[in-house]
Each structure stands twice: as structure tokens, then as C-alpha cells.
Write a protein that holds these residues in place. Structure first.
Motif, short mmCIF file in Angstrom:
data_model
loop_
_atom_site.label_atom_id
_atom_site.label_comp_id
_atom_site.label_asym_id
_atom_site.label_seq_id
_atom_site.Cartn_x
_atom_site.Cartn_y
_atom_site.Cartn_z
N VAL A 24 14.60 -15.78 -39.22
CA VAL A 24 13.29 -15.15 -39.10
C VAL A 24 12.62 -15.51 -37.77
O VAL A 24 11.90 -14.69 -37.19
CB VAL A 24 12.37 -15.47 -40.30
CG1 VAL A 24 12.89 -14.81 -41.56
CG2 VAL A 24 12.17 -16.96 -40.49
N LEU A 25 12.85 -16.73 -37.29
CA LEU A 25 12.28 -17.10 -36.00
C LEU A 25 12.84 -16.21 -34.90
O LEU A 25 12.10 -15.69 -34.06
CB LEU A 25 12.55 -18.57 -35.70
CG LEU A 25 11.79 -19.58 -36.55
CD1 LEU A 25 12.32 -20.98 -36.32
CD2 LEU A 25 10.29 -19.53 -36.24
N ALA A 26 14.16 -16.02 -34.90
CA ALA A 26 14.79 -15.18 -33.88
C ALA A 26 14.37 -13.72 -34.05
O ALA A 26 14.09 -13.02 -33.06
CB ALA A 26 16.30 -15.31 -33.95
N SER A 27 14.34 -13.26 -35.29
CA SER A 27 14.01 -11.85 -35.55
C SER A 27 12.59 -11.52 -35.15
O SER A 27 12.34 -10.54 -34.42
CB SER A 27 14.22 -11.55 -37.03
OG SER A 27 13.92 -10.20 -37.32
N TYR A 28 11.64 -12.33 -35.58
CA TYR A 28 10.24 -12.02 -35.28
C TYR A 28 9.90 -12.27 -33.81
O TYR A 28 9.10 -11.53 -33.23
CB TYR A 28 9.32 -12.77 -36.22
CG TYR A 28 9.33 -12.19 -37.62
CD1 TYR A 28 8.91 -10.89 -37.84
CD2 TYR A 28 9.79 -12.93 -38.70
CE1 TYR A 28 8.94 -10.33 -39.12
CE2 TYR A 28 9.83 -12.39 -39.98
CZ TYR A 28 9.40 -11.09 -40.18
OH TYR A 28 9.45 -10.54 -41.43
N SER A 29 10.50 -13.29 -33.20
CA SER A 29 10.25 -13.49 -31.78
C SER A 29 10.76 -12.30 -30.99
O SER A 29 10.14 -11.88 -29.99
CB SER A 29 10.91 -14.78 -31.28
OG SER A 29 12.32 -14.69 -31.30
N GLY A 30 11.87 -11.71 -31.45
CA GLY A 30 12.40 -10.52 -30.80
C GLY A 30 11.50 -9.31 -30.94
O GLY A 30 11.60 -8.35 -30.16
N GLN A 31 10.62 -9.33 -31.93
CA GLN A 31 9.66 -8.24 -32.13
C GLN A 31 8.36 -8.47 -31.35
O GLN A 31 7.42 -7.68 -31.46
CB GLN A 31 9.34 -8.08 -33.61
CG GLN A 31 10.51 -7.69 -34.48
CD GLN A 31 10.16 -7.68 -35.96
OE1 GLN A 31 9.03 -7.39 -36.35
NE2 GLN A 31 11.13 -8.00 -36.80
N GLY A 32 8.31 -9.56 -30.61
CA GLY A 32 7.11 -9.86 -29.84
C GLY A 32 6.06 -10.64 -30.62
O GLY A 32 4.94 -10.82 -30.14
N ILE A 33 6.43 -11.12 -31.80
CA ILE A 33 5.52 -11.94 -32.60
C ILE A 33 5.62 -13.39 -32.14
O ILE A 33 6.72 -13.89 -31.89
CB ILE A 33 5.87 -11.81 -34.09
CG1 ILE A 33 5.52 -10.40 -34.58
CG2 ILE A 33 5.15 -12.87 -34.93
CD1 ILE A 33 5.96 -10.09 -35.98
N ARG A 34 4.48 -14.04 -31.99
CA ARG A 34 4.50 -15.44 -31.58
C ARG A 34 5.04 -16.31 -32.71
O ARG A 34 4.64 -16.15 -33.88
CB ARG A 34 3.09 -15.91 -31.20
CG ARG A 34 3.07 -17.36 -30.72
CD ARG A 34 1.71 -17.75 -30.19
NE ARG A 34 0.67 -17.53 -31.17
CZ ARG A 34 -0.61 -17.79 -30.95
NH1 ARG A 34 -1.00 -18.25 -29.79
NH2 ARG A 34 -1.51 -17.57 -31.89
N THR A 35 5.94 -17.20 -32.38
CA THR A 35 6.54 -18.09 -33.38
C THR A 35 6.27 -19.54 -32.99
O THR A 35 6.50 -19.95 -31.85
CB THR A 35 8.05 -17.86 -33.49
OG1 THR A 35 8.65 -17.94 -32.20
CG2 THR A 35 8.35 -16.50 -34.10
N VAL A 36 5.77 -20.30 -33.96
CA VAL A 36 5.41 -21.70 -33.75
C VAL A 36 6.23 -22.55 -34.71
O VAL A 36 6.26 -22.28 -35.92
CB VAL A 36 3.91 -21.94 -34.00
CG1 VAL A 36 3.54 -23.40 -33.73
CG2 VAL A 36 3.06 -21.00 -33.15
N VAL A 37 6.90 -23.57 -34.18
CA VAL A 37 7.64 -24.51 -35.02
C VAL A 37 6.95 -25.87 -34.95
O VAL A 37 6.70 -26.39 -33.86
CB VAL A 37 9.11 -24.63 -34.58
CG1 VAL A 37 9.79 -25.82 -35.27
CG2 VAL A 37 9.87 -23.35 -34.91
#
Length: 279
Positions: A24-37
């Protein structure tokens, strides 16, 4: 920041970000969504190079932590993580190890302290979606349980996330993996699955509300896992036939624990009910 779609994943150790939410991190980051871990511990009680375990000659906790944090940074880069936050707590070790009784072990840090720090990050990044573990799930590592409870408390106390999810394991998928490995001649212990265990496994799968297809980014998840090379010694993961790996790991599953969007279940998008609602 509130106008930007943001996903936050709260994890216990370096490598957890890849194993349970890498897709999901890779998928959503690829959609331009900011991802925070957010990673709570430094992973001091992981393996040292060569598979050396804590307590064995050649295992230095500080050196292991430095190595694992470097691997975490590389994994986050592969997954396209926008922001990586490390809380710096000391790994507690496995549930049956004495290390977990140390006062500085993460699982012994007051919940209010950890929740306060996670809550401050939630206030800073304003994520609409937060993910952590299922504290009632099949995997009861003390650090995972503590991280999950802290994340849930932080999400509740801040009132910021519209949706809060728990990662979920599909026991049926793992059964396929063990069967495939045995067919390849790997030394995988036979498990005597009792009727009680089957009932627990069925119950775990029944709780799943949300399933995300990550097959398009599965190679990136794999690369992120292998970035944690100190913890993957001659990994069986690389020996799984591609079709079995895709069938077992091509989807990530979650339990929607709280929601203010009213999005119908089951879901195939963590941001269901949120897209188009921000500026």
C-alpha cells in the motif's frame, strides 16, 4: 497539510513497513498520495550480519540498530515513502525472551508517552488514514501490540484520521506458501492444525474488511523487503514460485477499526469515501 491526501503507517521495527504495508505504501505513493512511516524502535534485537542472534558472540546492539535504520531508509526510498519518522525506542525482543523485561524496552514505555509522540506526528501530518497492527491478532509480539495500542490511542485522542486500520494476515495464503515450499524440498516444519486453530484462522479472515490489490507494485515490495538484508539470510521468500508469490502476497488485507466517511464495506481502497473530499 489537511488538503493533501496522506497515509500514515505506525510500525514497531525496521522491516515491518515492507512486510505488512509495503504494497500500500508503494501503491499510494505512486498515486501521488503522501505516505508517512513511523517506526517506533531501532531494531536492536534483530540479527547481526551472519545471522548472529542477541546474546551470541558478535552481536552488538548499537551496531545492529545503525545497520537496521540504514536498511529502513533504503526500504522507504524504494517504496516512495514521503516522510520517515523514527521514535528511537529500544527493541524489546521476542515474546519469550527475557530482554522484554528491561525497563528501557519499548513495550515497557508508558503508553501515554508513546501515544503522545505518535499523536504529535498525526497533528503535524494530518493523515486521513492511519494504519497499525491488530493488537488482538495472531501475531502477539510485545512491540507490535504496544505500537498498535499507542497508534489507536493517538488516532482517537487527536480525532484527526477519518479512518483507522489494522493490518490483517490471511492464514489461508500462508498455507499456500508452506505447501509450495515443501514441494520444492524446503525444510518447512509440518504444523498440526487443530480444529481450534482452524476456527481461529477462519475468525481472523472473517474480520477483514478491506483488501488492496498490490500486484502492480509487488516487485517493489519485494525489493524493499530485500533492502533489509541483515534480517533475510538465504531467505525462503526468493524461492517461492512467482505464481504462488503473487497469489499469496499480491493483496494486502486490513480491518477497518474506525471510520467517519460512511464508505461501504467491503472496500478495495483505503481512501474510499475520501477522494475528492480534499482541496
Amino acid at each position: 497539510m489537511a488538503d493533501e491526501l496522506t497515509l500514515m503507517a505506525v510500525h514497531a521495527h525496521p522491516d515491518d513497513e515492507a512486510s505488512s504495508t509495503g504494497g500500500v505504501l508503494a501503491s499510494y505513493s505512486g498515486q501521488g498520495i503522501r505516505t508517512v512511516v513511523v517506526t517506533c524502535t531501532n531494531g536492536e534485537f534483530g540479527d547481526a550480519p551472519g545471522g548472529v542472534k542477541p546474546g551470541q558472540d558478535g552481536h552488538d546492539a548499537r551496531t545492529v540498530a545503525e545497520l537496521r535504520l540504514a536498511e529502513l531508509r533504503e526500504s522507504a526510498k524504494i517504496l516512495g515513502v514521503s516522510d520517515l519518522e523514527t521514535l528511537g525506542y529500544h527493541d524489546s525482543g521476542m515474546p519469550d525472551w527475557d530482554y522484554k523485561d528491561r525497563p528501557d524496552a519499548f513495550c515497557n514505555v508508558p503508553l501515554a508517552e508513546v501515544a503522545g509522540r505518535v499523536g504529535a506526528l498525526i497533528e503535524r501530518y494530518q493523515p486521513q488514514v492511519v494504519i497499525s497492527y491488530d493488537p488482538e491478532g495472531l501475531y502477539q509480539h510485545p512491540d507490535h501490540v504496544h505500537a498498535a495500542r499507542a497508534a489507536a490511542a493517538a488516532a482517537r485522542d487527536t480525532g484527526v484520521p477519518a479512518k483507522f486500520y489494522l493490518t490483517a494476515m490471511r492464514p489461508s495464503a500462508w498455507q499456500k506458501i508452506w505447501e509450495a515450499l515443501r514441494e520444492l524440498g524446503e525444510d518447512v516444519p509440518e504444523r498440526n492444525v487443530t480444529p481450534e486453530m482452524r476456527a481461529q484462522m477462519a475468525e481472523a479472515e472473517a474480520r477483514i474488511t478491506t483488501t488492496i490489490d498490490i500486484r502492480p507494485v509487488l516487485p517493489r515490495k519485494r525489493d524493499a523487503l530485500f533492502a533489509h538484508s541483515s534480517q533475510i539470510q538465504e531467505s525462503w521468500f526468493s524461492k517461492i514460485p512467482a505464481d504462488i508469490a503473487e497469489a499469496a502476497f499480491g493483496r494486502e488485507s486490513f480491518i477497518r477499526a474506525s471510520d467517519s466517511t460512511g464508505a461501504p464495506l467491503p472496500e478495495d481502497d483505503l481512501f474510499a469515501g475520501l477522494r475528492g473530499s480534499t482541496g
